[in-house]
Design a protein around this motif. Structure first.
Motif, short mmCIF file in Angstrom:
data_model
loop_
_atom_site.label_atom_id
_atom_site.label_comp_id
_atom_site.label_asym_id
_atom_site.label_seq_id
_atom_site.Cartn_x
_atom_site.Cartn_y
_atom_site.Cartn_z
N ARG A 38 0.84 -1.20 0.00
CA ARG A 38 0.00 0.00 0.00
C ARG A 38 0.87 1.25 0.00
NH1 ARG A 38 -2.61 -4.23 -0.36
NH2 ARG A 38 -4.78 -4.44 0.34
N HIS A 57 -5.84 1.69 -15.72
CA HIS A 57 -6.01 0.66 -14.70
C HIS A 57 -5.65 -0.75 -15.18
CE1 HIS A 57 -9.60 0.45 -17.12
NE2 HIS A 57 -9.72 -0.80 -16.69
N GLY A 74 -5.96 -3.50 -9.61
CA GLY A 74 -7.12 -3.36 -8.74
C GLY A 74 -8.40 -3.83 -9.41
N THR A 77 -11.48 -0.67 -10.84
CA THR A 77 -10.71 0.57 -10.94
C THR A 77 -11.02 1.32 -12.24
OG1 THR A 77 -8.88 -0.85 -11.63
CG2 THR A 77 -8.80 0.02 -9.39
N TRP A 104 1.12 4.18 -9.96
CA TRP A 104 -0.15 4.19 -9.24
C TRP A 104 0.11 4.06 -7.75
CZ3 TRP A 104 -3.34 -0.48 -7.78
CH2 TRP A 104 -2.53 -1.61 -7.59
N PRO A 106 -1.70 1.94 -4.72
CA PRO A 106 -2.75 1.02 -4.25
C PRO A 106 -3.51 1.52 -3.03
CG PRO A 106 -0.74 -0.18 -4.77
CD PRO A 106 -0.40 1.28 -4.83
N SER A 107 -2.86 2.33 -2.17
CA SER A 107 -3.56 2.82 -0.97
C SER A 107 -4.69 3.77 -1.35
CB SER A 107 -2.59 3.49 -0.01
OG SER A 107 -2.03 4.66 -0.57
N VAL A 109 -6.45 3.51 -4.18
CA VAL A 109 -7.50 2.62 -4.68
C VAL A 109 -8.31 2.05 -3.52
CG1 VAL A 109 -7.91 0.40 -5.85
CG2 VAL A 109 -6.25 2.03 -6.80
N GLU A 110 -7.59 1.58 -2.49
CA GLU A 110 -8.25 1.00 -1.32
C GLU A 110 -9.05 2.05 -0.55
OE1 GLU A 110 -6.86 -2.56 1.36
OE2 GLU A 110 -5.80 -0.73 1.93
N PRO A 116 -7.34 -3.28 -4.23
CA PRO A 116 -6.16 -3.02 -5.04
C PRO A 116 -5.51 -4.30 -5.59
CG PRO A 116 -5.57 -2.89 -2.75
CD PRO A 116 -7.06 -3.18 -2.79
N CYS A 118 -4.24 -7.22 -7.78
CA CYS A 118 -3.89 -7.16 -9.20
C CYS A 118 -3.84 -8.55 -9.84
CB CYS A 118 -2.52 -6.52 -9.38
SG CYS A 118 -2.40 -4.86 -8.76
#
Length: 148
Positions: A38, A57, A74, A77, A104, A106-107, A109-110, A116, A118
């Protein structure tokens, strides 16, 4: 045989862990998934080849042998409409394995309520053609699985 590298750093968790039935049931193809760290990072090309599809994405790289690998950053996304993703390459570019394709976080996205995780999928591959699938911690560029 095609060796597919980890496009992001994190934990290889398998497709069954993907919170999307299309991926978790293997409908897109065999492969695995990575639960990413993250923190901001780069998603890289898992194989050498040409970028056939590039969205913020997700991307597909097709090698000289005609085999395509999908990296999906993710789940759901696409709804972000590119927010939080920066393209580092262009559709049609030739890339080497390990070359950065998308930046990108991921944190982010979360934090937006999405997973997140993949998926990394061997497109149009037959069941049983993917082996040596990594488990546990993977670093960018580590061998993720082999496709024969």
């Amino acid at each position: 045989m095609t060796t597919v590298l980890a496009p992001v750093e994190g934990a290889a968790v398998g497709l069954a862990a993907v919170p999307d039935p299309v991926f978790s049931a293997g409908m897109v193809g065999p492969g695995t998934a990575i639960d990413p760290l993250r923190e901001p990072g780069m998603a890289v090309a898992p194989i050498a080849g040409k970028i056939m599809k590039l969205h913020p994405h997700a991307y597909v790289i097709v090698g000289d042998d005609g085999r395509g690998v999908l990296v999906h950053l993710g789940i759901d996304t696409v709804q972000l409409k590119g927010e939080g993703f920066t393209l580092l390459a262009a559709e049609g570019d030739r890339v080497r394995a390990g070359q950065p394709v998308v930046a990108w976080d991921p944190s982010v996205v979360e934090a937006g309520g999405r997973s997140p995780v993949c998926p990394v999928v061997a497109l149009d591959a037959v069941a049983g053609s993917v082996w040596g699938v990594a488990a546990g911690t993977v670093h960018v560029g580590d061998e993720l699985f082999r496709w024969h």
